[in-house]
Design a protein around this motif. Structure first.
Motif, PDB file in Angstrom:
ATOM      1  N   PRO A 192       1.115   3.414 -12.375  1.00  0.00           N
ATOM      2  CA  PRO A 192       0.690   3.786 -11.442  1.00  0.00           C
ATOM      3  C   PRO A 192      -0.714   2.791 -11.607  1.00  0.00           C
ATOM      4  O   PRO A 192      -1.197   3.170 -10.534  1.00  0.00           O
ATOM      5  N   ALA A 237       8.332   6.071 -11.556  1.00  0.00           N
ATOM      6  CA  ALA A 237       7.714   4.972 -10.119  1.00  0.00           C
ATOM      7  C   ALA A 237       8.300   3.118 -11.067  1.00  0.00           C
ATOM      8  O   ALA A 237       8.780   3.058 -11.586  1.00  0.00           O
ATOM      9  N   VAL A 270      -2.058  12.081  -0.770  1.00  0.00           N
ATOM     10  CA  VAL A 270      -0.634  11.784  -1.925  1.00  0.00           C
ATOM     11  C   VAL A 270      -0.865  12.451  -2.697  1.00  0.00           C
ATOM     12  O   VAL A 270      -1.769  13.233  -3.552  1.00  0.00           O
ATOM     13  N   ARG A 324       3.235  10.308  -0.468  1.00  0.00           N
ATOM     14  CA  ARG A 324       2.216   9.746   1.185  1.00  0.00           C
ATOM     15  C   ARG A 324       3.047  11.247   1.831  1.00  0.00           C
ATOM     16  O   ARG A 324       4.126  10.933   2.544  1.00  0.00           O
ATOM     17  N   GLN A 337      -4.831  -1.829  -4.744  1.00  0.00           N
ATOM     18  CA  GLN A 337      -5.553  -0.963  -3.931  1.00  0.00           C
ATOM     19  C   GLN A 337      -6.817  -1.298  -3.867  1.00  0.00           C
ATOM     20  O   GLN A 337      -7.251  -1.017  -3.262  1.00  0.00           O
ATOM     21  N   ARG A 382       4.206   8.355  -6.247  1.00  0.00           N
ATOM     22  CA  ARG A 382       3.829   9.439  -5.411  1.00  0.00           C
ATOM     23  C   ARG A 382       4.753   9.077  -4.113  1.00  0.00           C
ATOM     24  O   ARG A 382       5.536   8.432  -3.748  1.00  0.00           O
ATOM     25  N   THR A 391       0.682  -1.024   0.125  1.00  0.00           N
ATOM     26  CA  THR A 391      -0.031   0.223   0.491  1.00  0.00           C
ATOM     27  C   THR A 391       1.155   1.214   0.203  1.00  0.00           C
ATOM     28  O   THR A 391      -0.061   2.724  -0.143  1.00  0.00           O
ATOM     29  N   ASN A 392       2.480   1.276  -0.237  1.00  0.00           N
ATOM     30  CA  ASN A 392       3.283   2.597   0.224  1.00  0.00           C
ATOM     31  C   ASN A 392       3.184   3.014  -1.421  1.00  0.00           C
ATOM     32  O   ASN A 392       3.349   2.696  -2.533  1.00  0.00           O
ATOM     33  N   PRO A 393       2.740   4.331  -1.845  1.00  0.00           N
ATOM     34  CA  PRO A 393       2.729   5.149  -2.632  1.00  0.00           C
ATOM     35  C   PRO A 393       4.213   5.309  -3.272  1.00  0.00           C
ATOM     36  O   PRO A 393       4.076   5.357  -4.449  1.00  0.00           O
ATOM     37  N   TRP A 439      -0.461  -0.070 -10.126  1.00  0.00           N
ATOM     38  CA  TRP A 439      -0.657   0.235  -8.301  1.00  0.00           C
ATOM     39  C   TRP A 439      -2.140   0.338  -7.807  1.00  0.00           C
ATOM     40  O   TRP A 439      -2.537   0.008  -6.481  1.00  0.00           O
ATOM     41  N   ASP A 440      -2.541   0.914  -8.806  1.00  0.00           N
ATOM     42  CA  ASP A 440      -3.997   1.415  -7.970  1.00  0.00           C
ATOM     43  C   ASP A 440      -5.279   0.340  -8.120  1.00  0.00           C
ATOM     44  O   ASP A 440      -5.942   0.398  -7.415  1.00  0.00           O
ATOM     45  N   ALA A 495       4.438   4.165  -7.044  1.00  0.00           N
ATOM     46  CA  ALA A 495       3.788   4.141  -8.233  1.00  0.00           C
ATOM     47  C   ALA A 495       4.069   5.645  -8.510  1.00  0.00           C
ATOM     48  O   ALA A 495       3.567   5.917  -8.909  1.00  0.00           O
TER      49      ALA A 495
END
Length: 92
Positions: free
Chosen positions: A68, A64, A57, A52, A75, A50, A43-45, A71-72, A48
């Motif tokens: 992304p 990345a 975020v 946090r 999630q 990004r 769950t670590n952005p 990753w989305d 991707a």
């Protein structure tokens, strides 16, 4: 895949957390990844591209490591499983 399946695979591969030396000189780590470790990684952005900060975020200034969109999607999958588990539905 579920976090449980990722944990099982990590255990099969004998993956361990990094060993680090605390300021006291004591060593910490070198243990199998817990469900919490794996969930935090998934769950670590940062992966991707990004960052946090608190509850927000933001786009990062780094590339990345995974797309992304992938990753989305992960999630969304994790959130769906989390909601299903809280509602007492079968895990999958």
């Amino acid at each position: 895949r579920s976090v449980r399946e990722v944990k099982e695979q990590a255990d099969k591969l004998c993956l361990k957390t990094a060993i680090r030396t605390l300021s006291s000189g004591r060593l910490k780590g070198g243990t199998p990844f817990s469900f919490g470790h794996i969930y935090h990684i998934l769950t670590n952005p940062i992966y991707a591209g990004r960052i946090r900060h608190k509850a927000n975020v933001y786009p990062g200034q780094h590339p990345a490591l995974i797309e992304p969109e992938s990753w989305d999607a992960l999630q969304d999958q994790l959130m769906g499983r989390s909601v299903s588990n809280r509602l007492g539905k079968e895990r999958g």
